[in-house]
Design an enzyme around this catalytic site. Sequence first.
Site, PDB file in Angstrom:
ATOM      1  N   ARG A  53      57.698  41.573  36.267  1.00  0.00           N
ATOM      2  CA  ARG A  53      57.579  41.443  34.799  1.00  0.00           C
ATOM      3  C   ARG A  53      58.906  41.012  34.194  1.00  0.00           C
ATOM      4  O   ARG A  53      58.949  40.155  33.303  1.00  0.00           O
ATOM      5  CB  ARG A  53      57.160  42.782  34.190  1.00  0.00           C
ATOM      6  CG  ARG A  53      55.761  43.209  34.578  1.00  0.00           C
ATOM      7  CD  ARG A  53      55.455  44.593  34.012  1.00  0.00           C
ATOM      8  NE  ARG A  53      54.144  45.038  34.439  1.00  0.00           N
ATOM      9  CZ  ARG A  53      53.880  46.227  34.965  1.00  0.00           C
ATOM     10  NH1 ARG A  53      54.858  47.121  35.104  1.00  0.00           N
ATOM     11  NH2 ARG A  53      52.669  46.540  35.331  1.00  0.00           N
TER      12      ARG A  53
ATOM     13  N   CYS B 116      47.147  41.932  45.222  1.00  0.00           N
ATOM     14  CA  CYS B 116      47.426  43.257  45.771  1.00  0.00           C
ATOM     15  C   CYS B 116      46.436  43.605  46.884  1.00  0.00           C
ATOM     16  O   CYS B 116      46.291  44.768  47.250  1.00  0.00           O
ATOM     17  CB  CYS B 116      47.413  44.308  44.667  1.00  0.00           C
ATOM     18  SG  CYS B 116      45.874  44.364  43.753  1.00  0.00           S
TER      19      CYS B 116
ATOM     20  N   ALA C 142      37.820  37.250  32.988  1.00  0.00           N
ATOM     21  CA  ALA C 142      38.948  36.325  33.117  1.00  0.00           C
ATOM     22  C   ALA C 142      38.497  34.889  33.386  1.00  0.00           C
ATOM     23  O   ALA C 142      39.023  33.946  32.783  1.00  0.00           O
ATOM     24  CB  ALA C 142      39.866  36.799  34.237  1.00  0.00           C
TER      25      ALA C 142
HETATM   26  N1  SAH Z   1      48.690  42.942  35.107  1.00  0.00           N
HETATM   27  C1  SAH Z   1      48.520  44.349  34.904  1.00  0.00           C
HETATM   28  C2  SAH Z   1      47.726  45.029  35.986  1.00  0.00           C
HETATM   29  C3  SAH Z   1      46.377  44.436  36.231  1.00  0.00           C
HETATM   30  S1  SAH Z   1      45.238  45.571  36.895  1.00  0.00           S
HETATM   31  C4  SAH Z   1      49.864  45.031  34.742  1.00  0.00           C
HETATM   32  O1  SAH Z   1      50.900  44.371  34.756  1.00  0.00           O
HETATM   33  O2  SAH Z   1      49.883  46.257  34.618  1.00  0.00           O
HETATM   34  C5  SAH Z   1      43.781  44.633  36.818  1.00  0.00           C
HETATM   35  C6  SAH Z   1      43.170  44.520  35.421  1.00  0.00           C
HETATM   36  O3  SAH Z   1      42.158  43.533  35.504  1.00  0.00           O
HETATM   37  C7  SAH Z   1      42.494  45.762  34.896  1.00  0.00           C
HETATM   38  O4  SAH Z   1      42.987  46.065  33.625  1.00  0.00           O
HETATM   39  C8  SAH Z   1      40.999  45.398  34.801  1.00  0.00           C
HETATM   40  O5  SAH Z   1      40.372  45.923  33.634  1.00  0.00           O
HETATM   41  C9  SAH Z   1      41.061  43.912  34.700  1.00  0.00           C
HETATM   42  N2  SAH Z   1      39.916  43.176  35.252  1.00  0.00           N
HETATM   43  C10 SAH Z   1      39.312  43.369  36.444  1.00  0.00           C
HETATM   44  N3  SAH Z   1      38.399  42.405  36.650  1.00  0.00           N
HETATM   45  C11 SAH Z   1      38.422  41.587  35.575  1.00  0.00           C
HETATM   46  C12 SAH Z   1      37.732  40.411  35.202  1.00  0.00           C
HETATM   47  N4  SAH Z   1      36.797  39.879  35.992  1.00  0.00           N
HETATM   48  N5  SAH Z   1      38.040  39.817  34.030  1.00  0.00           N
HETATM   49  C13 SAH Z   1      38.981  40.339  33.221  1.00  0.00           C
HETATM   50  N6  SAH Z   1      39.674  41.454  33.527  1.00  0.00           N
HETATM   51  C14 SAH Z   1      39.400  42.068  34.678  1.00  0.00           C
END
Ligand code: SAH
Length: 395
Positions: free
Chosen positions: A212, A339, A279
């Site tokens: 980040r 991950c 997404a």
């Molecule tokens: N980038 C974040 C961590 C991501 S964890 C950080 O820096 O802390 C993964 C995230 O993706 C979760 O919040 C979950 O709600 C979201 N997520 C999982 N599948 C998804 C999808 N298909 N579309 C949008 N969001 C999604």
Amino acid sequence: MAKLPSVILRAGEDRRVRAGRPWVFSNEVLMDGDAKAIPPGALATLRAASGEKLGLVTFNPHSLIAGRLISHNPEASVDPLFIGRRLARAAALRDRLVGVPFYRLIHAEADGLPGLIVDRFGDVFVVQANSAGMEALTPVLLEALRAEFQPRGILLKNDSPVRTLEGLERGISVAAGEVPDRIELRENGARFVAELAGGQKTGWFYDQRDNRAFMASLTRDASVVDLFCYAGGFGVLAARAGARQVLCVDRSQDALDVVGDAAALNDVADRVATRRAEAFEALEELAAGGRAHEVVICDPPAFVKSRKDLKAGVRGYRKLARMAAGLVAPGGFLFMASCSHLVEPPLFAEQVQRGLQDAERGGRILRSSGAALDHPVHPALPETAYLKALVLQLD
Ligand code: SAH
């Protein structure tokens, strides 16, 4: 102390343990009636076929990783003092590395406490016991945490699917003191909010701290898209670092509410927008705007959770790279993370490369990294380094 049961390795199977590996697989153990009768999670003396003592393990006859070495000293007594020493060693390292009391305190085997995760939020601790051994040792751990840190609260966030592999129930409970629903934390000089019991995993992904910070260093005056933003660890920091606008996308409204709170705490609410969406759907909509963003961040959940997901998951990373690359302005930056521990770094890099080809974008890898330093790796378990991150500049 009562005499411990013995776990005896098959002939020749002591080699890996002697070479430093802290795991014993069930097929390496003489799984006779005595071994099968050991209660899951019990401490046991690990022995070579000759009878020689090799150390102390927590044992689960029903798990593939049957023995997890907790001490090379077969006579060690795993009491609050023993665990307290490991907690203190881990805390001293984090205090040096991170400087503020918001970090992963215990990262399992690498910190000498196999199967255990502890994330620290100031004086509140979130614990995940991911093995039968750690489940059995939880009362000892809680006593050690109390003695070492006098916590305000301890949450047992025992909802991870890996517990099922160990034959453990899943559940969330407050083990000590008072645990707020939401807690403020500091990271990279910014203020964030973590939802503890209700959030993902322990409530915050400390593993991306350094990534980040690096991405924030690229965002001055940039338009930023933060996909899978969760609580805004990337996006809000980017806004603080001078991004002109940030769009945070997640499917979880709870996560987006937290992003809003974090944006307000850092006085950047006017530059951080949130969108609740899947997404890939958001990516399709954003594609209409063309190559409009100087920084695009993709930090999805694990697409590959087990071997059977490998093919589809790998295709997912390629598709994500293709669609995300389509949004990046010439000269802009793309961050891609995975991950999924089953997707090894070269395979991940290959999918990102293929996605760029599909999108007809050239560029260069600037940075290849993993998890932050408070997620150390046991030197004999390199395969447990699960996080991969690539930063590319696109032409
Ligand atoms: N980038 C974040 C961590 C991501 S964890 C950080 O820096 O802390 C993964 C995230 O993706 C979760 O919040 C979950 O709600 C979201 N997520 C999982 N599948 C998804 C999808 N298909 N579309 C949008 N969001 C999604």
